[in-house]
Design a protein around this motif. Structure first.
Motif, PDB file in Angstrom:
ATOM      1  N   VAL A 147      45.347  57.085  37.486  1.00 26.54           N
ATOM      2  CA  VAL A 147      44.813  56.381  38.655  1.00 26.54           C
ATOM      3  C   VAL A 147      43.325  56.102  38.472  1.00 26.54           C
ATOM      4  CG1 VAL A 147      44.373  56.546  41.130  1.00 26.54           C
ATOM      5  CG2 VAL A 147      46.549  57.328  40.204  1.00 26.54           C
ATOM      6  N   PHE A 148      42.603  57.045  37.884  1.00 25.25           N
ATOM      7  CA  PHE A 148      41.166  56.866  37.633  1.00 25.25           C
ATOM      8  C   PHE A 148      40.913  55.653  36.742  1.00 25.25           C
ATOM      9  CE2 PHE A 148      37.489  57.661  34.868  1.00 25.25           C
ATOM     10  CZ  PHE A 148      36.483  57.801  35.820  1.00 25.25           C
ATOM     11  N   PHE A 149      41.675  55.517  35.665  1.00 22.79           N
ATOM     12  CA  PHE A 149      41.490  54.367  34.772  1.00 22.79           C
ATOM     13  C   PHE A 149      41.921  53.063  35.442  1.00 22.79           C
ATOM     14  CE2 PHE A 149      41.458  57.652  31.382  1.00 22.79           C
ATOM     15  CZ  PHE A 149      40.255  57.299  30.794  1.00 22.79           C
ATOM     16  N   LEU A 150      42.917  53.142  36.310  1.00 17.89           N
ATOM     17  CA  LEU A 150      43.286  51.968  37.094  1.00 17.89           C
ATOM     18  C   LEU A 150      42.151  51.568  38.032  1.00 17.89           C
ATOM     19  CD1 LEU A 150      47.008  52.773  37.990  1.00 17.89           C
ATOM     20  CD2 LEU A 150      46.200  50.852  36.591  1.00 17.89           C
ATOM     21  N   MET A 151      41.469  52.544  38.607  1.00 19.20           N
ATOM     22  CA  MET A 151      40.314  52.260  39.460  1.00 19.20           C
ATOM     23  C   MET A 151      39.229  51.533  38.675  1.00 19.20           C
ATOM     24  SD  MET A 151      40.188  55.951  41.435  1.00 19.20           S
ATOM     25  CE  MET A 151      38.449  55.753  41.893  1.00 19.20           C
ATOM     26  N   LEU A 152      38.955  51.998  37.469  1.00 17.00           N
ATOM     27  CA  LEU A 152      37.964  51.325  36.621  1.00 17.00           C
ATOM     28  C   LEU A 152      38.396  49.894  36.321  1.00 17.00           C
ATOM     29  CD1 LEU A 152      36.999  54.064  33.984  1.00 17.00           C
ATOM     30  CD2 LEU A 152      35.525  53.089  35.758  1.00 17.00           C
ATOM     31  N   PHE A 153      39.670  49.725  35.990  1.00 20.28           N
ATOM     32  CA  PHE A 153      40.192  48.392  35.667  1.00 20.28           C
ATOM     33  C   PHE A 153      40.053  47.451  36.865  1.00 20.28           C
ATOM     34  CE2 PHE A 153      43.872  45.513  35.922  1.00 20.28           C
ATOM     35  CZ  PHE A 153      43.634  44.735  34.810  1.00 20.28           C
ATOM     36  N   PHE A 154      40.452  47.916  38.047  1.00 17.86           N
ATOM     37  CA  PHE A 154      40.385  47.080  39.242  1.00 17.86           C
ATOM     38  C   PHE A 154      38.932  46.754  39.593  1.00 17.86           C
ATOM     39  CE2 PHE A 154      44.741  47.784  39.540  1.00 17.86           C
ATOM     40  CZ  PHE A 154      45.289  47.133  40.628  1.00 17.86           C
ATOM     41  N   ALA A 155      38.043  47.734  39.461  1.00 18.20           N
ATOM     42  CA  ALA A 155      36.640  47.510  39.809  1.00 18.20           C
ATOM     43  C   ALA A 155      35.989  46.491  38.880  1.00 18.20           C
ATOM     44  CB  ALA A 155      35.872  48.834  39.764  1.00 18.20           C
ATOM     45  N   ILE A 156      36.194  46.640  37.578  1.00 30.50           N
ATOM     46  CA  ILE A 156      35.588  45.726  36.612  1.00 30.50           C
ATOM     47  C   ILE A 156      36.225  44.342  36.711  1.00 30.50           C
ATOM     48  CG2 ILE A 156      35.273  45.280  34.145  1.00 30.50           C
ATOM     49  CD1 ILE A 156      35.071  48.305  33.746  1.00 30.50           C
ATOM     50  N   LYS A 157      37.529  44.303  36.976  1.00 31.35           N
ATOM     51  CA  LYS A 157      38.223  43.018  37.086  1.00 31.35           C
ATOM     52  C   LYS A 157      37.710  42.218  38.296  1.00 31.35           C
ATOM     53  CE  LYS A 157      42.900  41.075  37.241  1.00 31.35           C
ATOM     54  NZ  LYS A 157      42.801  40.337  38.528  1.00 31.35           N
ATOM     55  N   SER A 158      37.438  42.898  39.399  1.00 28.07           N
ATOM     56  CA  SER A 158      37.016  42.189  40.610  1.00 28.07           C
ATOM     57  C   SER A 158      35.523  41.895  40.637  1.00 28.07           C
ATOM     58  CB  SER A 158      37.395  43.009  41.850  1.00 28.07           C
ATOM     59  OG  SER A 158      36.689  44.242  41.856  1.00 28.07           O
ATOM     60  N   ILE A 255      46.332  54.023  46.434  1.00 30.03           N
ATOM     61  CA  ILE A 255      46.167  52.632  46.879  1.00 30.03           C
ATOM     62  C   ILE A 255      44.826  52.459  47.584  1.00 30.03           C
ATOM     63  CG2 ILE A 255      47.112  50.813  48.342  1.00 30.03           C
ATOM     64  CD1 ILE A 255      49.845  52.097  47.971  1.00 30.03           C
ATOM     65  N   VAL A 256      44.464  53.422  48.415  1.00 31.52           N
ATOM     66  CA  VAL A 256      43.177  53.359  49.115  1.00 31.52           C
ATOM     67  C   VAL A 256      42.034  53.323  48.115  1.00 31.52           C
ATOM     68  CG1 VAL A 256      41.589  54.649  50.594  1.00 31.52           C
ATOM     69  CG2 VAL A 256      43.991  54.435  51.240  1.00 31.52           C
ATOM     70  N   TYR A 257      42.092  54.167  47.091  1.00 30.26           N
ATOM     71  CA  TYR A 257      41.031  54.192  46.078  1.00 30.26           C
ATOM     72  C   TYR A 257      40.957  52.866  45.330  1.00 30.26           C
ATOM     73  CZ  TYR A 257      40.920  59.259  46.808  1.00 30.26           C
ATOM     74  OH  TYR A 257      40.817  60.521  47.344  1.00 30.26           O
ATOM     75  N   LEU A 258      42.117  52.303  44.991  1.00 26.62           N
ATOM     76  CA  LEU A 258      42.117  51.007  44.294  1.00 26.62           C
ATOM     77  C   LEU A 258      41.554  49.908  45.184  1.00 26.62           C
ATOM     78  CD1 LEU A 258      45.629  51.112  42.546  1.00 26.62           C
ATOM     79  CD2 LEU A 258      43.391  51.526  41.511  1.00 26.62           C
TER      80      LEU A 258
END
Length: 265
Positions: A147-158, A255-258
């Motif tokens: 989930v942490f790496f997904l957070m990084l992916f979503f943050a950098i992507k947006s 989901i909230v974190y993402l």
């Protein structure tokens, strides 16, 4: 191994001991919890198989019982994901479905008495097998790190790498407080996956210990067995709520974190 062959303390320790495998010379490089890994993979395959069976012969009119049941569950998770996440990504619902159902199936192994698994395995030479993967902190940390790496992916992507780096260094106190911003944001980002992992692990591990205590303390006499059965049934009924709730909480917080990381600072 039967409960009668062990003291209460050694019985509980036995069932909380992982079957380990060593990687590298002398096992110095890596120790793998084989039972956690195998059971997690089996539950993942079971989840995929359940969905595959439901979609193998779908009907547009009146669906079959299993198809209807799966559709209700998927619609529930999809609705929760869409109500919580406001971003544009279409990956959130598949992520939510995977997290919820995979964790739910791993948690549900708790309903199987530990001896029902360990005794048959002992017949084939497997002395230790910790049945519930989510009662192993390695499994819950693995999920939360994903989930942490997904957070990084979503943050950098947006936000883009530049926007993400700028926000990480300048929020919330401005560019003149950059060292404090950096420390605060590192603590915030690291605490999220750790809290996710520890919440799930703590509830499942604590529940497993209580199940074992009820079982071993009730095995001294016929009256004790009856009392243990009553208390064990009560604890199991309570966990009928806890098991899906913990899967739901893990999914919703993810989901909230993402969703939060996609918001520009």
């Amino acid at each position: 191994m039967a409960a009668a062959e062990l003291t209460p303390t050694s019985y509980i320790q036995h069932h909380l001991h992982n079957l380990t495998g060593q990687v590298g010379e002398g096992g110095a490089f890596w120790t793998i919890h084989v039972d956690t890994l195998v059971t997690s993979l089996l539950m993942g395959l079971l989840m995929v198989g359940m969905f595959w069976v439901a979609t193998r012969r779908p009907t547009a009119g009146v669906p079959g019982k299993w198809q209807a049941f799966v559709e209700i569950l998927l619609e529930f998770v999809d609705r929760q994901a869409k109500d919580t996440y406001r971003g544009p990504s279409k990956l959130v619902t598949p992520i939510a479905i995977t997290l919820f159902f995979w964790i739910l199936l791993m948690n549900m192994i708790k309903f199987i008495p530990a001896d029902f698994i360990s005794i048959p395995l002992s017949w084939v030479g497997v002395d230790y097998w910790k049945p519930v993967p989510t009662a192993d902190v390695n499994a819950t940390l693995g999920l939360s790190i994903s989930v942490f790496f997904l957070m990084l992916f979503f943050a950098i992507k947006s936000q883009g790498f530049g926007g993400f780096s700028k926000g990480f260094l300048t929020a919330p106190f401005g560019k003149w407080m950059m060292p404090f911003n950096l420390i605060l944001n590192i603590v915030e980002w690291v605490s999220k996956p750790i809290s996710l992992a520890m919440r799930l692990f703590g509830n499942m591990f604590g529940g497993e210990i209580v199940f074992l205590l009820i079982w071993v303390l009730g095995g001294a006499s016929i009256l004790g067995l009856l009392g243990g059965a009553v208390f064990g049934l009560g604890w199991m009924i309570f966990h009928i709520l806890v098991v899906p709730l913990q899967a739901f909480i893990f999914m919703m917080l993810s989901i909230v974190y993402l969703s939060l990381v996609e918001d520009a600072h």
